[in-house]
Design a protein around this motif. Structure first.
Motif, short mmCIF file in Angstrom:
data_model
loop_
_atom_site.label_atom_id
_atom_site.label_comp_id
_atom_site.label_asym_id
_atom_site.label_seq_id
_atom_site.Cartn_x
_atom_site.Cartn_y
_atom_site.Cartn_z
N ASP A 45 15.89 12.15 8.19
CA ASP A 45 14.90 12.70 9.12
C ASP A 45 13.47 12.39 8.68
O ASP A 45 12.54 12.53 9.45
CB ASP A 45 15.08 14.22 9.26
N GLY A 46 13.29 11.96 7.43
CA GLY A 46 11.96 11.64 6.93
C GLY A 46 11.63 10.16 7.03
O GLY A 46 10.60 9.71 6.53
N LEU A 47 12.52 9.41 7.69
CA LEU A 47 12.32 7.96 7.78
C LEU A 47 11.47 7.58 8.99
O LEU A 47 11.69 8.06 10.10
CB LEU A 47 13.67 7.25 7.89
N SER A 78 2.36 10.05 -0.98
CA SER A 78 3.11 10.77 0.05
C SER A 78 4.35 10.01 0.53
O SER A 78 5.03 10.45 1.44
CB SER A 78 2.22 11.04 1.27
N VAL A 79 4.60 8.85 -0.09
CA VAL A 79 5.73 8.02 0.35
C VAL A 79 6.74 7.92 -0.79
O VAL A 79 6.39 7.56 -1.91
CB VAL A 79 5.23 6.61 0.76
N LYS A 100 7.60 11.65 1.84
CA LYS A 100 7.98 12.54 0.73
C LYS A 100 8.30 13.95 1.25
O LYS A 100 9.19 14.63 0.74
CB LYS A 100 6.83 12.58 -0.29
N ASP A 101 7.57 14.40 2.27
CA ASP A 101 7.76 15.76 2.79
C ASP A 101 8.74 15.82 3.96
O ASP A 101 8.73 16.78 4.73
CB ASP A 101 6.40 16.35 3.23
N GLY A 102 9.57 14.81 4.11
CA GLY A 102 10.61 14.81 5.15
C GLY A 102 10.04 15.01 6.54
O GLY A 102 8.96 14.51 6.86
N GLU A 103 10.79 15.79 7.36
CA GLU A 103 10.44 15.92 8.76
C GLU A 103 9.05 16.53 8.98
O GLU A 103 8.34 16.14 9.91
CB GLU A 103 11.51 16.76 9.46
N THR A 104 8.64 17.48 8.10
CA THR A 104 7.32 18.11 8.25
C THR A 104 6.22 17.05 8.12
O THR A 104 5.27 17.02 8.91
CB THR A 104 7.11 19.16 7.12
N HIS A 134 0.83 -1.20 0.00
CA HIS A 134 0.00 0.00 0.00
C HIS A 134 0.88 1.26 0.00
O HIS A 134 0.67 2.18 -0.81
CB HIS A 134 -0.92 -0.02 1.21
N LEU A 135 1.85 1.30 0.88
CA LEU A 135 2.72 2.48 0.98
C LEU A 135 3.56 2.65 -0.29
O LEU A 135 3.87 3.77 -0.70
CB LEU A 135 3.64 2.39 2.20
N ASN A 136 3.93 1.53 -0.88
CA ASN A 136 4.75 1.56 -2.10
C ASN A 136 4.03 2.28 -3.24
O ASN A 136 4.68 2.80 -4.15
CB ASN A 136 5.08 0.11 -2.51
#
Ligand SMILES: *Cc1c(COP(=O)(O)O)cnc(C)c1O
Length: 386
Positions: free
Chosen positions: A362-364, A276-277, A310-314, A270-272
């Motif tokens: 940081d987006g992990l 947003s991923v 996709k949007d990193g830390e935010t 699903h995430l793949n």
């Protein structure tokens, strides 16, 4: 207590029934919890099987035997945490011994080994295990121990236990595999050439997020005896109650792993395909660089996965503050789903530079997928990602 059956048993049977109905006093089906710290001698100079709780305890012994049987080892030592199990093994090395470890292992393991190095106990050699030349160069330096964690945490890289342990053996090093992420239900490192297996039984083996404990399994009798003696000498043991809970958790290990893996696979797919991923790390995906190796080496892909927002830390901040079905917490392997942000949680102590080198951005985010209904899990993630 009667001895558990001597017949060879299949792993699912060991997990469900090791030590069941062995109580000769009352015929208790569930193995009793022995809290006593000391045991009566049957006479002058006549100790029984157990004499003092640090040296041995019937409940702890039973849980250790079950874990050793599942891993195919000669025996196991149960400790107060996974890190205590690692320290038990490292503490028995001669002073100045070299230890080779991958750069993307569990943060606490690296912190422990670095602390031991700083005090002069060991020399630590940290390498990127996907660089086989660098790894071979490190092993040629004559380490006593090669430490492998596979799949790795949190990037789910898979390393070839058979290849790495035979390389280690060629240069006289022993190999230990941290099998916390898959458990013996899905991977048996001793059958692939490792000498030891270490577990944070806090995670999948206990499986209910109510114990902190560890286990160290040895392939051969001599190592096992030495490690047992060392645990008595240093006092690195697991409490009877934690051991009892862990054995109770192991009863459902295979069923939990099977269902949690199914949920994880669905979420990974699903995430793949989610806008947003930007990246999913799960060895069960055919796009994972180590998919073929994982298929060969493991009996399943497990219930752990990571992904990049996709949007990193935010994006991460928004997701962890809105997602309902995943609890923001460290640890993993329980029946409930957890979400963790390695950069500020499990891998915060590594420092920004080391994280960058290990590919931990940081987006992990890391997921430990539990037993909830898959629709609730997906809905929760979608709400947080939208
Ligand atoms: C949690 C964990 C450890 C440490 O275990 P504790 O029980 O917390 O001491 C070691 N290795 C891995 C892979 C872990 O996830």
């Amino acid at each position: 207590m009667k001895k558990p059956t001597e017949k060879p048993q299949l792993p699912k049977t060991i997990a469900a029934a090791y030590g069941v109905a062995c109580d000769s006093s009352f015929g208790a089906v569930s193995p009793p919890l022995y809290l006593s710290s000391t045991y009566e001698f049957s006479g002058y100079d006549q100790p029984r099987a157990f004499d003092y709780g640090r040296a041995g305890n019937p409940t702890r012994a039973l849980a250790a035997e079950a874990i050793a049987a599942l891993e195919g080892g000669a025996g196991a030592v149960m400790t107060s945490s996974g890190l205590a199990a690692i320290d038990l093994l490292v503490g028995r090395l001669p002073v100045g011994a070299k230890v080779v470890i991958q750069n993307d292992c569990y943060g606490g393991t690296l912190r422990l080994l670095k602390a031991r190095e700083k005090l002069g106990y060991i020399q630590l050699i940290v390498v990127d295990f996907s660089d086989l030349n660098a790894l071979e160069a490190a092993i040629k330096k004559g380490p006593s121990l090669l430490f492998i964690e596979t799949p790795s945490n949190p990037l789910m890289r898979v390393f070839d236990i058979a290849v790495l342990s035979s390389l280690a053996k060629r240069y006289g090093a022993k190999t230990v595999v941290d099998n916390t992420f898959l458990s013996p239900a899905l991977q048996q490192p001793l059958s692939l050439g490792a000498d030891y297996v270490v577990h944070s039984t806090t995670k999948f083996l206990n499986g209910h997020s109510d114990v902190v404990a560890g286990a160290l399994v040895a392939l051969n009798d001599e190592d096992c005896q030495e490690l047992n003696d060392w645990s008595n000498i240093t006092g690195a043991i697991s409490s009877p109650f934690d051991s009892w809970l862990t054995l109770r958790g192991i009863r459902t290990l295979f069923a939990r792993m099977e269902q949690q893996e199914k949920n994880a696979m669905t979420i990974a797919n699903h995430l793949n395909n989610h806008g947003s991923v930007s990246k999913v790390y799960y060895p069960g995906l055919t796009t994972h660089p180590n998919h073929e190796l994982a298929k060969r080496q493991q009996q399943g892909f497990g219930a752990m996965l990571s992904f990049e927002h996709k949007d990193g830390e935010t994006g991460v901040r928004k997701l962890v503050e809105t997602v309902k079905t995943f609890t923001l917490a460290e640890s993993l392997g329980g029946v409930e789903s957890l979400i963790a942000h390695p950069a500020t949680m499990t891998h915060a102590d590594m420092g920004a530079e080391a994280r960058k080198a290990a590919g931990i951005s940081d987006g992990l985010l890391r997921l430990s997928v539990g037993l909830e209904h898959i629709s609730d899990l997906i809905e929760g993630l979608d709400a947080g990602l939208s």
